[in-house]
Design a protein around this motif. Structure first.
Motif, PDB file in Angstrom:
ATOM      1  N   GLY A  89      -8.345   1.200  -3.550  1.00 36.78           N
ATOM      2  CA  GLY A  89      -8.570   2.030  -2.377  1.00 36.78           C
ATOM      3  C   GLY A  89      -7.306   2.139  -1.528  1.00 36.78           C
ATOM      4  O   GLY A  89      -6.208   1.787  -1.980  1.00 36.78           O
ATOM      5  N   ARG A  90      -7.488   2.613  -0.272  1.00 34.89           N
ATOM      6  CA  ARG A  90      -6.353   2.890   0.613  1.00 34.89           C
ATOM      7  C   ARG A  90      -6.482   2.133   1.924  1.00 34.89           C
ATOM      8  O   ARG A  90      -7.599   1.847   2.381  1.00 34.89           O
ATOM      9  CB  ARG A  90      -6.265   4.385   0.937  1.00 34.89           C
ATOM     10  N   ILE A  91      -5.352   1.852   2.541  1.00 38.33           N
ATOM     11  CA  ILE A  91      -5.310   1.334   3.909  1.00 38.33           C
ATOM     12  C   ILE A  91      -5.387   2.538   4.847  1.00 38.33           C
ATOM     13  O   ILE A  91      -4.543   3.429   4.786  1.00 38.33           O
ATOM     14  CB  ILE A  91      -4.024   0.540   4.164  1.00 38.33           C
ATOM     15  N   ILE A  92      -6.399   2.568   5.716  1.00 36.90           N
ATOM     16  CA  ILE A  92      -6.653   3.770   6.513  1.00 36.90           C
ATOM     17  C   ILE A  92      -6.273   3.613   7.979  1.00 36.90           C
ATOM     18  O   ILE A  92      -6.427   4.550   8.753  1.00 36.90           O
ATOM     19  CB  ILE A  92      -8.131   4.196   6.413  1.00 36.90           C
ATOM     20  N   GLU A  93      -5.802   2.426   8.396  1.00 32.81           N
ATOM     21  CA  GLU A  93      -5.313   2.224   9.753  1.00 32.81           C
ATOM     22  C   GLU A  93      -4.037   1.402   9.697  1.00 32.81           C
ATOM     23  O   GLU A  93      -3.738   0.759   8.685  1.00 32.81           O
ATOM     24  CB  GLU A  93      -6.356   1.506  10.634  1.00 32.81           C
ATOM     25  N   ASP A  94      -3.311   1.433  10.794  1.00 34.01           N
ATOM     26  CA  ASP A  94      -2.091   0.639  10.870  1.00 34.01           C
ATOM     27  C   ASP A  94      -2.450  -0.841  10.756  1.00 34.01           C
ATOM     28  O   ASP A  94      -3.300  -1.333  11.513  1.00 34.01           O
ATOM     29  CB  ASP A  94      -1.391   0.905  12.208  1.00 34.01           C
ATOM     30  N   PRO A  95      -1.863  -1.600   9.821  1.00 38.69           N
ATOM     31  CA  PRO A  95      -2.198  -3.023   9.677  1.00 38.69           C
ATOM     32  C   PRO A  95      -1.908  -3.810  10.947  1.00 38.69           C
ATOM     33  O   PRO A  95      -0.982  -3.506  11.699  1.00 38.69           O
ATOM     34  CB  PRO A  95      -1.294  -3.482   8.527  1.00 38.69           C
ATOM     35  N   PHE A 135       1.429  -1.002   4.626  1.00 37.27           N
ATOM     36  CA  PHE A 135       1.501   0.040   5.641  1.00 37.27           C
ATOM     37  C   PHE A 135       0.345   1.016   5.477  1.00 37.27           C
ATOM     38  O   PHE A 135      -0.307   1.076   4.420  1.00 37.27           O
ATOM     39  CB  PHE A 135       2.836   0.790   5.554  1.00 37.27           C
ATOM     40  N   TYR A 136       0.113   1.777   6.534  1.00 39.87           N
ATOM     41  CA  TYR A 136      -0.907   2.822   6.495  1.00 39.87           C
ATOM     42  C   TYR A 136      -0.636   3.753   5.311  1.00 39.87           C
ATOM     43  O   TYR A 136       0.495   4.171   5.072  1.00 39.87           O
ATOM     44  CB  TYR A 136      -0.883   3.614   7.798  1.00 39.87           C
ATOM     45  N   GLY A 137      -1.709   4.076   4.579  1.00 40.20           N
ATOM     46  CA  GLY A 137      -1.590   4.992   3.443  1.00 40.20           C
ATOM     47  C   GLY A 137      -1.296   4.335   2.126  1.00 40.20           C
ATOM     48  O   GLY A 137      -1.345   5.011   1.083  1.00 40.20           O
ATOM     49  N   ASP A 138      -1.018   3.028   2.099  1.00 39.38           N
ATOM     50  CA  ASP A 138      -0.772   2.342   0.824  1.00 39.38           C
ATOM     51  C   ASP A 138      -2.052   2.283   0.012  1.00 39.38           C
ATOM     52  O   ASP A 138      -3.126   1.959   0.537  1.00 39.38           O
ATOM     53  CB  ASP A 138      -0.260   0.922   1.064  1.00 39.38           C
ATOM     54  N   ARG A 139      -1.945   2.575  -1.286  1.00 33.87           N
ATOM     55  CA  ARG A 139      -3.064   2.386  -2.215  1.00 33.87           C
ATOM     56  C   ARG A 139      -2.881   1.046  -2.907  1.00 33.87           C
ATOM     57  O   ARG A 139      -1.818   0.748  -3.452  1.00 33.87           O
ATOM     58  CB  ARG A 139      -3.146   3.503  -3.248  1.00 33.87           C
ATOM     59  N   LEU A 140      -3.943   0.233  -2.886  1.00 33.89           N
ATOM     60  CA  LEU A 140      -3.870  -1.122  -3.414  1.00 33.89           C
ATOM     61  C   LEU A 140      -4.969  -1.360  -4.430  1.00 33.89           C
ATOM     62  O   LEU A 140      -6.013  -0.695  -4.414  1.00 33.89           O
ATOM     63  CB  LEU A 140      -4.011  -2.155  -2.286  1.00 33.89           C
ATOM     64  N   ASN A 187      -2.899  10.429   5.795  1.00 37.34           N
ATOM     65  CA  ASN A 187      -2.572  11.657   6.519  1.00 37.34           C
ATOM     66  C   ASN A 187      -1.077  11.685   6.832  1.00 37.34           C
ATOM     67  O   ASN A 187      -0.561  10.743   7.451  1.00 37.34           O
ATOM     68  CB  ASN A 187      -3.383  11.708   7.820  1.00 37.34           C
ATOM     69  N   PRO A 188      -0.353  12.721   6.431  1.00 38.07           N
ATOM     70  CA  PRO A 188       1.103  12.709   6.614  1.00 38.07           C
ATOM     71  C   PRO A 188       1.534  12.677   8.076  1.00 38.07           C
ATOM     72  O   PRO A 188       2.548  12.060   8.413  1.00 38.07           O
ATOM     73  CB  PRO A 188       1.559  14.002   5.922  1.00 38.07           C
ATOM     74  N   VAL A 189       0.771  13.326   8.957  1.00 38.21           N
ATOM     75  CA  VAL A 189       1.129  13.303  10.385  1.00 38.21           C
ATOM     76  C   VAL A 189       0.975  11.894  10.949  1.00 38.21           C
ATOM     77  O   VAL A 189       1.872  11.370  11.626  1.00 38.21           O
ATOM     78  CB  VAL A 189       0.257  14.304  11.174  1.00 38.21           C
ATOM     79  N   THR A 192       3.660   9.601   9.636  1.00 41.88           N
ATOM     80  CA  THR A 192       4.947   9.813  10.301  1.00 41.88           C
ATOM     81  C   THR A 192       4.973   9.135  11.663  1.00 41.88           C
ATOM     82  O   THR A 192       5.947   8.463  12.025  1.00 41.88           O
ATOM     83  CB  THR A 192       5.231  11.317  10.456  1.00 41.88           C
ATOM     84  N   LEU A 193       3.883   9.293  12.444  1.00 41.26           N
ATOM     85  CA  LEU A 193       3.819   8.683  13.767  1.00 41.26           C
ATOM     86  C   LEU A 193       3.863   7.158  13.688  1.00 41.26           C
ATOM     87  O   LEU A 193       4.600   6.496  14.434  1.00 41.26           O
ATOM     88  CB  LEU A 193       2.546   9.134  14.492  1.00 41.26           C
ATOM     89  N   LEU A 194       3.080   6.586  12.767  1.00 41.99           N
ATOM     90  CA  LEU A 194       3.053   5.140  12.644  1.00 41.99           C
ATOM     91  C   LEU A 194       4.365   4.597  12.088  1.00 41.99           C
ATOM     92  O   LEU A 194       4.805   3.511  12.471  1.00 41.99           O
ATOM     93  CB  LEU A 194       1.873   4.708  11.763  1.00 41.99           C
TER      94      LEU A 194
END
Length: 514
Positions: A89-95, A135-140, A187-189, A192-194
């Motif tokens: 799955g994916r990390i969906i928030e900033d760790p 990081f946010y968005g990493d697939r593990l 999400n790319p936006v 980028t912000l994180l």
């Protein structure tokens, strides 16, 4: 007034639907029925209003019921407390970075069962080692045992299972093995912000010594993970923890301070309003626009707008409209402690800000050269009238030194943020420039850390109160709010509006008298 009543009805409906576990179709049918009755009886104002309130209340309950996460055949919560599993799955928030690890919100996509990968869904709170950083968005791919969060041992205790369930999380995991599959899958936006916020965090840590660097990261970026535990304890004991995070309380007080600064600079109220409002939302985007920060920005914007309107009715309407919008987007927000404290602190400033300032004007603080102290103490005392009882009920920690500590420390926060931001921008352009600009920021940050340490080390700085029942908390709010409503009603009756005042005009950069 009508919008305030309907917003309250909506939130009561959300609360009652949760307490009574009412089914969705009952709530939808009730809302539609009450809405039809309100339309049919629209010429009978009182009865129409009653049905309209019932319609909105049941609609709030229906929104909560619709937001509930059903248990599906491929929900990972069905695998809790079983054998070891493999999940992708994916990390969906900033760790969240901790001293001994990192906690991530993990959204499952597939699970390995019987040698084959099958679709899966659901969120898990996963604790990973400190390194490698995720990081946010990493697939593990994780291998371990899913467990069920612990429930409260007895009624009245903190219920970790309910707390996580309100965030849609029903499983915990501390995996034996984790493997990175891919990066930048979110999400790319937001990524980028994180990513920009993480770069800013690293820049501040290279510009300032500890613990001032960690404090700057907390104040400017809303990240507390690098603040030492003893520093956190000192700020908690002095009742100044709101300085460390980007919260509605923090932005509310900073907004008040900025308005005071604008008045001192003889800026027109309209210009000051747009300056403060734009600064709040630029800052929100800068630090990542996470849900917590957005909520803080909304509450801070409400205070700014209320001050700009200078009309209490409009300010209250804006506050309740914002609360309605946030619970419409996510009805579980109603149980978020940060939301509750932000709303109560904002309402408290609206209700008791002018009265608190009037009382302080009768003390030696009325001297012009003590404006800075009076502003800080007004914001602190007024906000705590409604927020402090909830803090005591939830945590039991009463800071006796808080009023003095806030007077001494709060005036330094705007300067610490200003010079810290300048150092951050300079450091991201060229690190030696940022280190040079960080010198004045260090002075203000050191004032905060040393002030918290000195006040926090006093033996009587804070006391731990015994827990008190919910009925006592509700009785306090009933008495205090009831007394305020009675006083407001008496004032309206005693001083009815005689004429409509002309709009305020602005000349020479300052507000003209009405």
């Amino acid at each position: 007034m009508t919008l305030i009543i309907l917003a309250i009805a909506w939130m009561i409906g959300v609360f009652l639907a949760d307490a009574l576990h009412l089914p969705l179709w009952h709530l939808v049918a009730g809302s539609v029925g009450c809405g039809v009755a309100a339309i049919v009886l629209r010429r009978r104002a009182l009865i129409c209003m009653v049905f309209l309130v019932l319609c909105v209340a049941t609609a709030g309950g229906a929104r909560l019921a619709a937001a509930e996460i059903p248990i599906l055949p491929h929900s990972i919560r069905l695998l809790n407390d079983g054998a070891e599993v493999q999940i992708r799955g994916r990390i969906i928030e900033d760790p969240r970075r901790l001293a001994d690890g990192q906690r991530v919100i993990f959204a499952a996509e597939s699970v390995r069962s019987g040698g084959t990968w099958k679709p899966a869904e659901g969120l898990a709170l996963v604790t990973l080692p400190r390194y490698p950083e995720r990081f946010y968005g990493d697939r593990l791919e994780l291998t371990g045992v899913l467990t069920t969060p612990r429930a409260a041992a007895r009624p009245g205790d903190f219920d970790y299972r309910v707390y996580l369930a309100r965030r849609g999380i029903f499983s915990l995991m501390k995996p034996e093995r984790s493997r990175l599959i891919a990066v930048n899958q979110g999400n790319p936006v937001m990524a980028t912000l994180l990513g920009f916020r993480d770069r800013a965090r690293q820049t501040l840590l290279r510009e300032l010594p500890e613990p001032q660097a960690a404090l700057a990261v907390g104040i400017l970026l809303g990240l507390q993970s690098s603040i030492p535990d003893d520093v956190l304890d000192y700020f908690s004991a002095t009742g100044t923890s709101h300085i460390l995070v980007i919260s509605g309380w923090n932005i509310t007080i900073i907004s008040a301070a900025l308005y005071s600064l604008a008045d001192g600079m003889k800026l027109a109220r309209r210009r000051a309003f747009w300056m403060v409002l734009i600064t709040i939302w630029v800052y929100t985007l800068f630090v990542g626009a996470t849900p917590t920060v957005i909520r803080a920005a909304v509450m801070g914007s409400i205070v700014v707008l209320g001050q700009r309107l200078e009309r209490p009715a409009h300010a209250w309407t804006t506050l309740f409209a914002a609360c309605w919008a946030m619970t419409l987007w996510n009805p579980q927000t109603l149980w978020d402690m940060g939301f509750q404290l932000s709303a109560l602190a904002t309402a408290s400033l609206f209700a008791y800000g002018k009265g608190t300032e009037a009382l302080l004007m009768r003390t030696p603080l009325r001297a012009g050269w003590l404006d800075w102290a009076r502003e800080a103490l007004t914001a602190t005392l007024a906000a705590q009238i409604l927020a402090l009882p909830l803090i005591l009920y939830a945590f039991g920690n009463l800071s006796l030194i808080a009023p003095i500590a806030n007077v001494v420390m709060l005036p330094m926060v705007p300067s610490a943020m200003l010079f810290g931001a300048l150092a951050l921008v300079g450091g991201m352009i060229w690190l030696p420039l940022g280190q040079l600009l960080a010198l004045p920021a260090y002075l203000f940050l050191a004032w905060l850390t040393e002030g918290a340490r000195l006040f926090g080390q006093l033996p009587w700085a804070a006391v731990q109160l015994p827990p008190f029942p919910l009925w006592l908390l509700l009785a306090y709010y009933t008495i205090v709010i009831g007394a305020w409503l009675w006083n407001a009603t008496v004032e309206d009756v005693s001083h009815p509006p005689l004429t409509v005042l002309p709009e305020r005009t602005e000349r020479g950069g300052a507000d003209s008298p009405a």
